[in-house]
Design a protein around this motif. Structure first.
Motif, mmCIF file in Angstrom:
data_model
loop_
_atom_site.group_PDB
_atom_site.id
_atom_site.type_symbol
_atom_site.label_atom_id
_atom_site.label_comp_id
_atom_site.label_asym_id
_atom_site.label_seq_id
_atom_site.Cartn_x
_atom_site.Cartn_y
_atom_site.Cartn_z
ATOM 1 N N MET A 160 35.273 65.911 54.148
ATOM 2 C CA MET A 160 35.179 65.226 55.444
ATOM 3 C C MET A 160 33.748 65.149 55.938
ATOM 4 O O MET A 160 33.295 64.120 56.446
ATOM 5 N N THR A 161 32.998 66.252 55.786
ATOM 6 C CA THR A 161 31.613 66.231 56.281
ATOM 7 C C THR A 161 30.801 65.185 55.546
ATOM 8 O O THR A 161 29.987 64.465 56.142
ATOM 9 N N ARG A 162 31.034 65.046 54.255
ATOM 10 C CA ARG A 162 30.302 64.041 53.491
ATOM 11 C C ARG A 162 30.750 62.642 53.900
ATOM 12 O O ARG A 162 29.949 61.719 53.984
ATOM 13 N N LYS A 163 32.058 62.488 54.172
ATOM 14 C CA LYS A 163 32.558 61.185 54.638
ATOM 15 C C LYS A 163 31.856 60.777 55.921
ATOM 16 O O LYS A 163 31.443 59.622 56.087
ATOM 17 N N LEU A 164 31.741 61.743 56.853
ATOM 18 C CA LEU A 164 31.115 61.429 58.142
ATOM 19 C C LEU A 164 29.664 61.032 57.953
ATOM 20 O O LEU A 164 29.177 60.084 58.574
ATOM 21 N N LEU A 165 28.961 61.772 57.103
ATOM 22 C CA LEU A 165 27.552 61.460 56.875
ATOM 23 C C LEU A 165 27.398 60.126 56.167
ATOM 24 O O LEU A 165 26.484 59.351 56.457
ATOM 25 N N LEU A 166 28.299 59.830 55.214
ATOM 26 C CA LEU A 166 28.242 58.535 54.541
ATOM 27 C C LEU A 166 28.549 57.411 55.519
ATOM 28 O O LEU A 166 27.962 56.326 55.445
ATOM 29 N N TYR A 167 29.478 57.662 56.445
ATOM 30 C CA TYR A 167 29.815 56.649 57.448
ATOM 31 C C TYR A 167 28.616 56.384 58.353
ATOM 32 O O TYR A 167 28.316 55.238 58.691
ATOM 33 N N ALA A 168 27.917 57.478 58.738
ATOM 34 C CA ALA A 168 26.714 57.305 59.562
ATOM 35 C C ALA A 168 25.665 56.501 58.803
ATOM 36 O O ALA A 168 25.011 55.612 59.364
ATOM 37 N N ALA A 169 25.520 56.808 57.508
ATOM 38 C CA ALA A 169 24.561 56.060 56.685
ATOM 39 C C ALA A 169 24.971 54.592 56.600
ATOM 40 O O ALA A 169 24.133 53.693 56.636
ATOM 41 N N LEU A 170 26.283 54.336 56.523
ATOM 42 C CA LEU A 170 26.781 52.969 56.432
ATOM 43 C C LEU A 170 26.446 52.181 57.702
ATOM 44 O O LEU A 170 26.005 51.031 57.643
ATOM 45 N N ILE A 171 26.673 52.817 58.854
ATOM 46 C CA ILE A 171 26.391 52.160 60.139
ATOM 47 C C ILE A 171 24.910 51.808 60.226
ATOM 48 O O ILE A 171 24.522 50.699 60.613
ATOM 49 N N PHE A 172 24.070 52.764 59.861
ATOM 50 C CA PHE A 172 22.633 52.514 59.932
ATOM 51 C C PHE A 172 22.233 51.393 58.974
ATOM 52 O O PHE A 172 21.433 50.523 59.315
ATOM 53 N N GLU A 173 22.804 51.420 57.761
ATOM 54 C CA GLU A 173 22.492 50.373 56.782
ATOM 55 C C GLU A 173 22.902 49.003 57.298
ATOM 56 O O GLU A 173 22.173 48.018 57.127
ATOM 57 N N ARG A 174 24.078 48.926 57.891
ATOM 58 C CA ARG A 174 24.538 47.620 58.406
ATOM 59 C C ARG A 174 23.579 47.114 59.480
ATOM 60 O O ARG A 174 23.287 45.915 59.549
ATOM 61 N N PHE A 175 23.102 48.050 60.297
ATOM 62 C CA PHE A 175 22.171 47.665 61.366
ATOM 63 C C PHE A 175 20.868 47.134 60.767
ATOM 64 O O PHE A 175 20.327 46.129 61.200
ATOM 65 N N VAL A 176 20.406 47.806 59.712
ATOM 66 C CA VAL A 176 19.118 47.439 59.117
ATOM 67 C C VAL A 176 19.241 46.196 58.237
ATOM 68 O O VAL A 176 18.401 45.298 58.288
ATOM 69 N N THR A 177 20.300 46.127 57.430
ATOM 70 C CA THR A 177 20.400 45.052 56.437
ATOM 71 C C THR A 177 21.216 43.858 56.922
ATOM 72 O O THR A 177 21.053 42.752 56.414
#
Lengths: 253, 117
Positions: free
Chosen positions: A151-168
Motif C-alpha cells: 500500500m505504501t508503494r501504491k500511494l507513492l506511485l500514485y503521488a508520482a503519477l499525479i505529479f507526472e500528469r501535471f508536468v507532462t
C-alpha cells in the motif's frame, strides 16, 4: 502494403546483476517470439533482435545463449557498459544499436528481471499497428498483478503519477513501467539524458514535446519476493519524486 | 572589552577548523585558504566594531547587520546549489557519453555453439 519481410523489432533489455534470472527470460522470450513469427496472423515484423545491455554488472551476461538450433529470425546481441550508468542510459544505448540497423521499425523495452510477461508482446505490437501510435505504454494497474503491490508503494506511485500528469499532461495510469514499445520515428527523436529512473518521466516529456501519438495497454507484472526486495524500496519511490523534479528542472526536454 | 565564554570557544573551534583545512587543502589551494582566513578574521573584527555596520544596515533599510549577511548568504547558497547540480548533470553526461562510446565499439552477437556430436 508495407514490406514486412524487411522489418524487425528490437527488444532492449537493460540488465544489472540479473544473471540469476536473465537466462530464463531469454528462454521464455525465444519461445514466445518463435510462436509469434510462426503465427500466420502475425505480420507486424519478420524478425527480432534481442539487445541485452549489461549495465556494468559484476557478472558478465555474455554467457546467455539462444537454443542450440536457434531460429535465424531471432538474433541475440550483448553490449556492456564499463560502469553502471542506470536503466535510462542502458535504454538509450540499446536504442542507438537498434537505429543502426535500418530494418528496425519497432523498439521494445522490458526489464531484465523477468517480471514483464513476454505474452504481452503480441498486444503491444498489435496496438502499435492498429492505433497508429508512436509509442505504447504498459499499465500494470489495468490487469491484476501476481502479488499485491504494498500500500505504501501504491500511494507513492500514485503521488508520482499525479505529479507526472501535471508536468507532462499525458493521461497515463502507470508512472513507472519499463514495458513499452515505440516506432522508429519516435526512437529517432528519443535522446535520453536521465540515466536512472527519471528516464521514464523524460520519455513522457519527449512525447509531449514532439506531440507523439501514444496509447496504453494493460500488462501483467509478475512480482516475486525477490523482485520486490530488489525493486524500488519505498525510499526509492520517494526518490522517483525527487528525480521528477530534477527532470523538470534540468532535463532540457 | 568583555570576552564571553561562547566567543572564546567559537574562536578556538574556528581556528581548529581553519588549521584542519590548511592540512587538507594543500599548497595548491593556499590562496583559497588565505581568503577564508581573512574573511573569518574580518568578520570577527567587524563583530567588535559594529557601529558602522548598523549605519550601513539602516541605510539599506535592513533591520540589523546580521540580517543583511543572512540575506546575502542565503542567495549565494541557493544559487550555488542550483549551479552545482547543473555542473554535476553536465559532468554525468560527459561520463555517460564516454562510457557509451566505449560500449558501442564492442557489441557482440551471441551465436550458439553448434552441436559437435
Amino acid at each position: 502494403m508495407k514490406d514486412r519481410m524487411n522489418q524487425i523489432a528490437a527488444i532492449i533489455i537493460p540488465c544489472y546483476n540479473e544473471m540469476a534470472r536473465l537466462p530464463r527470460l531469454i528462454e521464455r522470450l525465444e519461445l514466445e517470439l518463435v510462436s509469434l513469427l510462426n503465427d500466420t496472423g502475425f505480420d507486424h515484423v519478420s524478425g527480432f533482435k534481442l539487445i541485452i545491455v549489461d549495465d556494468g554488472s559484476a557478472e558478465s551476461v555474455s554467457r546467455v545463449r539462444l537454443r542450440t538450433e536457434p531460429d535465424p529470425r531471432i538474433r541475440l546481441f550483448v553490449v556492456t557498459h564499463p560502469i553502471n550508468l542506470g536503466q535510462g542510459a542502458a535504454i538509450e544505448t540499446g536504442v542507438r544499436i537498434g537505429l543502426a540497423d535500418p530494418k528496425t521499425v519497432y523498439f521494445i523495452t522490458m526489464d531484465g528481471d523477468g517480471q514483464h510477461d513476454v505474452a504481452d508482446l503480441r498486444q503491444f505490437l498489435g496496438q502499435m499497428a492498429s492505433s497508429g501510435a508512436d509509442i505504447v505504454f504498459g499499465n500494470r494497474f489495468g490487469k491484476g498483478v501476481a502479488l499485491e503491490v504494498p500500500m505504501t508503494r501504491k500511494l507513492l506511485l500514485y503521488a508520482a503519477l499525479i505529479f507526472e500528469r501535471f508536468v507532462t499532461g499525458l493521461a497515463l495510469n502507470d508512472a513507472h513501467n519499463g514495458y513499452r514499445v515505440f516506432n522508429r520515428s519516435f526512437a529517432e527523436v528519443l535522446r535520453l539524458r536521465q540515466n536512472r529512473m527519471a528516464h521514464a518521466t523524460e520519455i513522457k516529456l519527449i512525447v509531449k514535446r514532439h506531440r507523439a501519438r501514444y496509447a496504453e495497454v494493460p500488462v501483467s507484472i509478475a512480482y516475486t519476493e525477490e523482485t520486490l526486495r530488489k525493486g524500488q524500496s519505498n525510499l526509492g519511490a520517494v526518490r522517483i519524486l525527487h528525480d521528477l523534479i530534477k527532470v523538470f528542472l534540468f532535463s532540457g526536454n | 572589552m568583555e570576552i564571553k565564554p561562547f566567543t572564546f570557544v567559537f574562536v578556538v573551534l574556528l581556528a581548529a577548523l581553519l588549521s584542519l583545512d590548511a592540512m587538507m587543502l594543500g599548497a595548491h589551494a593556499r590562496k583559497a585558504w588565505w581568503t577564508m582566513f581573512f574573511l573569518f578574521t574580518g568578520a570577527g573584527a567587524a563583530s567588535l566594531y559594529t557601529a558602522p555596520f548598523f549605519e550601513l544596515a539602516e541605510l539599506l533599510g535592513v533591520g540589523r547587520p546580521v540580517d543583511l549577511v543572512l540575506y546575502i548568504v542565503t542567495v549565494v547558497l541557493i544559487r550555488e546549489l542550483f549551479l552545482s547540480r547543473a555542473r554535476t548533470a553536465a559532468l554525468e553526461r560527459q561520463i555517460t557519453d564516454l562510457a557509451r562510446k566505449d560500449a558501442l565499439t564492442s557489441v557482440v552477437e551471441i551465436v550458439p555453439e553448434s552441436d559437435s556430436r
